[in-house]
Design a protein around this motif. Structure first.
Motif, PDB file in Angstrom:
ATOM      1  N   LEU A  56      -1.369   6.330  56.036  1.00  0.00           N
ATOM      2  CA  LEU A  56      -1.226   4.882  55.989  1.00  0.00           C
ATOM      3  C   LEU A  56      -0.016   4.425  55.186  1.00  0.00           C
ATOM      4  O   LEU A  56       0.294   3.224  55.159  1.00  0.00           O
ATOM      5  CB  LEU A  56      -2.487   4.251  55.383  1.00  0.00           C
ATOM      6  CG  LEU A  56      -3.822   4.688  55.993  1.00  0.00           C
ATOM      7  CD1 LEU A  56      -4.980   3.953  55.314  1.00  0.00           C
ATOM      8  CD2 LEU A  56      -3.852   4.461  57.497  1.00  0.00           C
ATOM      9  N   VAL A  57       0.687   5.361  54.535  1.00  0.00           N
ATOM     10  CA  VAL A  57       1.816   4.966  53.686  1.00  0.00           C
ATOM     11  C   VAL A  57       3.042   4.656  54.544  1.00  0.00           C
ATOM     12  O   VAL A  57       3.126   5.049  55.709  1.00  0.00           O
ATOM     13  CB  VAL A  57       2.148   6.074  52.671  1.00  0.00           C
ATOM     14  CG1 VAL A  57       0.937   6.351  51.778  1.00  0.00           C
ATOM     15  CG2 VAL A  57       2.602   7.354  53.369  1.00  0.00           C
ATOM     16  N   ASP A  58       4.002   3.957  53.926  1.00  0.00           N
ATOM     17  CA  ASP A  58       5.171   3.515  54.685  1.00  0.00           C
ATOM     18  C   ASP A  58       6.345   4.455  54.495  1.00  0.00           C
ATOM     19  O   ASP A  58       6.380   5.273  53.564  1.00  0.00           O
ATOM     20  CB  ASP A  58       5.574   2.101  54.274  1.00  0.00           C
ATOM     21  CG  ASP A  58       6.022   2.020  52.829  1.00  0.00           C
ATOM     22  OD1 ASP A  58       5.355   2.620  51.971  1.00  0.00           O
ATOM     23  OD2 ASP A  58       7.037   1.368  52.551  1.00  0.00           O
ATOM     24  N   THR A  59       7.315   4.344  55.382  1.00  0.00           N
ATOM     25  CA  THR A  59       8.588   5.044  55.257  1.00  0.00           C
ATOM     26  C   THR A  59       9.713   4.037  55.432  1.00  0.00           C
ATOM     27  O   THR A  59       9.505   2.927  55.931  1.00  0.00           O
ATOM     28  CB  THR A  59       8.733   6.154  56.311  1.00  0.00           C
ATOM     29  OG1 THR A  59       8.579   5.585  57.622  1.00  0.00           O
ATOM     30  CG2 THR A  59       7.699   7.248  56.119  1.00  0.00           C
ATOM     31  N   LEU A 269      13.182   8.886  65.279  1.00  0.00           N
ATOM     32  CA  LEU A 269      13.690   7.746  64.517  1.00  0.00           C
ATOM     33  C   LEU A 269      12.705   6.589  64.567  1.00  0.00           C
ATOM     34  O   LEU A 269      11.954   6.444  65.530  1.00  0.00           O
ATOM     35  CB  LEU A 269      15.024   7.264  65.087  1.00  0.00           C
ATOM     36  CG  LEU A 269      16.289   8.028  64.725  1.00  0.00           C
ATOM     37  CD1 LEU A 269      17.492   7.334  65.335  1.00  0.00           C
ATOM     38  CD2 LEU A 269      16.459   8.148  63.225  1.00  0.00           C
ATOM     39  N   GLY A 270      12.761   5.759  63.524  1.00  0.00           N
ATOM     40  CA  GLY A 270      11.951   4.551  63.498  1.00  0.00           C
ATOM     41  C   GLY A 270      10.987   4.545  62.340  1.00  0.00           C
ATOM     42  O   GLY A 270       9.850   5.014  62.469  1.00  0.00           O
ATOM     43  N   CYS A 271      11.442   4.038  61.205  1.00  0.00           N
ATOM     44  CA  CYS A 271      10.567   4.012  60.031  1.00  0.00           C
ATOM     45  C   CYS A 271       9.474   2.969  60.223  1.00  0.00           C
ATOM     46  O   CYS A 271       9.617   2.007  60.980  1.00  0.00           O
ATOM     47  CB  CYS A 271      11.371   3.729  58.772  1.00  0.00           C
ATOM     48  SG  CYS A 271      12.214   2.129  58.756  1.00  0.00           S
ATOM     49  N   SER A 272       8.382   3.140  59.502  1.00  0.00           N
ATOM     50  CA  SER A 272       7.229   2.264  59.693  1.00  0.00           C
ATOM     51  C   SER A 272       7.286   1.001  58.847  1.00  0.00           C
ATOM     52  O   SER A 272       6.583   0.033  59.133  1.00  0.00           O
ATOM     53  CB  SER A 272       5.941   3.034  59.390  1.00  0.00           C
ATOM     54  OG  SER A 272       5.978   3.586  58.093  1.00  0.00           O
TER      55      SER A 272
END
Length: 421
Positions: A56-59, A269-272
């Motif tokens: 559930l954490v972000d990047t 590619l594509g951070c959350s």
């Protein structure tokens, strides 16, 4: 029974509300059973892929190694019975997801054949039916043909004849701005079998917008190569703030990923950007929210049929999506209905919608959406182009209790015009 401590409706309308609820009873029981099945299906997929708090954490930045994003793709693929999926906040809308899929698999000289007539308004410029020089499929030398529906269903004879040699056969599950039926998954599976008999190499794509979780199965489970949709409709559960999805054959999903980002990098590619938690929660709640929204639509059609208006579909008819269409007859009633939906919403209830020009639409459109997420049509919403047949397309409602209030407020507005006419 509506509690008059909070909202006041006239006695005659409340009597019609009780009659409408009686009409809905059998359909509501059917929808409850579908909701339970789909909710358990989603829970099982989460457990199967061992979703944990760390997903559930972000990047940020490029998003390399975003395990939460990648696991979410896999969870959704499992839910819809597909080999692969992109379930991403990087899609700006459902139309964007459809566009990425079309540009992902079509090449110069190929032909796209729509077998459900003209697609939804926002795809017209994507295909090249309107506008020039804007980077449409037509600008890239990709051809387009369509087969009209016959007697409100697939024209099997014409489809069998014209699908031969086509690269993409395209199906729009929902009704769009038309009064035709939305198609069930079983009907879609049947026509897919027909296409396979006559053109086994065709890529069969289904615009699945508004249809997710309305039935127990999805088009990918009856032979569709790709399905596409929006996360601020059914599969986002009213929690996703943006996004879309593409699901289906692994090789085709890979091609779409190259178009979403860039050839060579694709899905890596594509951070959350902090969206993973909302996307997981939205997907988790989606079957129940979709079930509630479908109930609101069924109730709307029951009530307005009692008021003497033509509704699509009828209460007892099979449903392939959450949308109800109500033929109101003129612009005044369209506006009154939409203004009632807006007034019955939790957000921006004091706003008064009016028809206006909208990007991607040929006609002026009136839209009501008192939503927590702008444009979220799984939330209580209604919209209509100001043109014949002067019907409104209604959908959404995060829960039945509040969605019912919106419908009753819209009905009260329309009844005031009826009395003056």
């Amino acid at each position: 029974m509506i509690d008059q401590n909070f909202f006041t409706f006239d006695d005659e309308l409340l009597q019609l509300e009780r009659q409408a609820m009686d009409l809905c009873a059998d359909k509501f029981a059917e929808l409850d059973e579908i909701t339970q099945y789909n909710q358990l299906k989603v829970l099982h997929a989460f457990q199967q892929h061992q979703i944990a708090e760390s997903h559930l954490v972000d990047t940020t930045g490029y998003g390399y190694g975003d395990r939460g994003r990648d696991a979410l793709d896999a969870v959704f693929a499992t839910i819809v019975g597909a080999e692969d999926a992109l379930f991403r906040s990087g899609f700006a809308s459902g139309t964007h997801a459809l566009t990425v899929a079309l540009f992902g698999v079509l090449r110069t000289g190929d032909t796209m054949l729509s077998i459900t007539g003209k697609p939804y308004d926002t795809l017209e410029e994507v295909i090249g039916l309107r506008g020039t020089g804007n980077g449409s499929l037509k600008d890239f030398g990709i051809h387009y043909e369509q087969v009209e529906l016959k007697d409100d269903t697939f024209d099997r004879t014409e489809i069998a004849r014209r699908c031969v040699g086509k690269k993409v056969v395209y199906i729009q599950r929902s009704r769009g701005y038309s009064l035709r039926r939305s198609f069930t998954v079983e009907e879609i599976g049947d026509v897919i079998s027909l296409v396979r008999q006559h053109e086994p190499r065709a890529i069969i794509m289904v615009d699945n917008c508004y249809g997710e979780f309305v039935q127990k199965i999805e088009p990918t489970q009856v032979g569709a190569d790709l399905i596409m949709g929006s996360l601020i409709k059914n599969p986002g559960g009213g929690i996703a703030q943006s996004g879309g999805y593409i699901a289906g054959r692994h090789d085709l999903v890979e091609l779409c990923a190259y178009r979403l980002t860039s050839p060579g990098t694709g899905r890596e590619l594509g951070c959350s950007l902090g969206q993973n938690r909302a996307l997981y929660m939205g997907l988790y709640h989606a079957p129940t929210v979709t079930g509630q929204a479908t109930k609101v639509s069924v109730f709307a059609n029951a009530l307005f049929s009692l008021l003497g208006y033509e509704v699509f579909p009828k209460v007892t008819e099979p449903r392939g999506d959450i949308i109800s269409a109500i033929r109101l007859g003129d612009e005044r009633r369209l506006c009154a209905f939409c203004q009632g939906i807006q007034a019955g919403s939790a957000v921006d209830s004091a706003a008064v919608p009016e028809p206006c020009d909208m990007p991607g639409y040929e006609s002026q459109v009136i839209m009501a959406a008192g939503a927590f997420t702008m444009g979220s049509s799984i939330e209580l919403s209604a919209d209509a182009p100001i043109r014949e047949p002067f019907a409104v397309w209604f959908q959404g409602g995060l829960n039945f209790a509040t969605g019912q209030i919106g419908v009753l407020t819209a009905a009260q507005n329309v009844r005031q015009i009826d009395r003056r006419s």
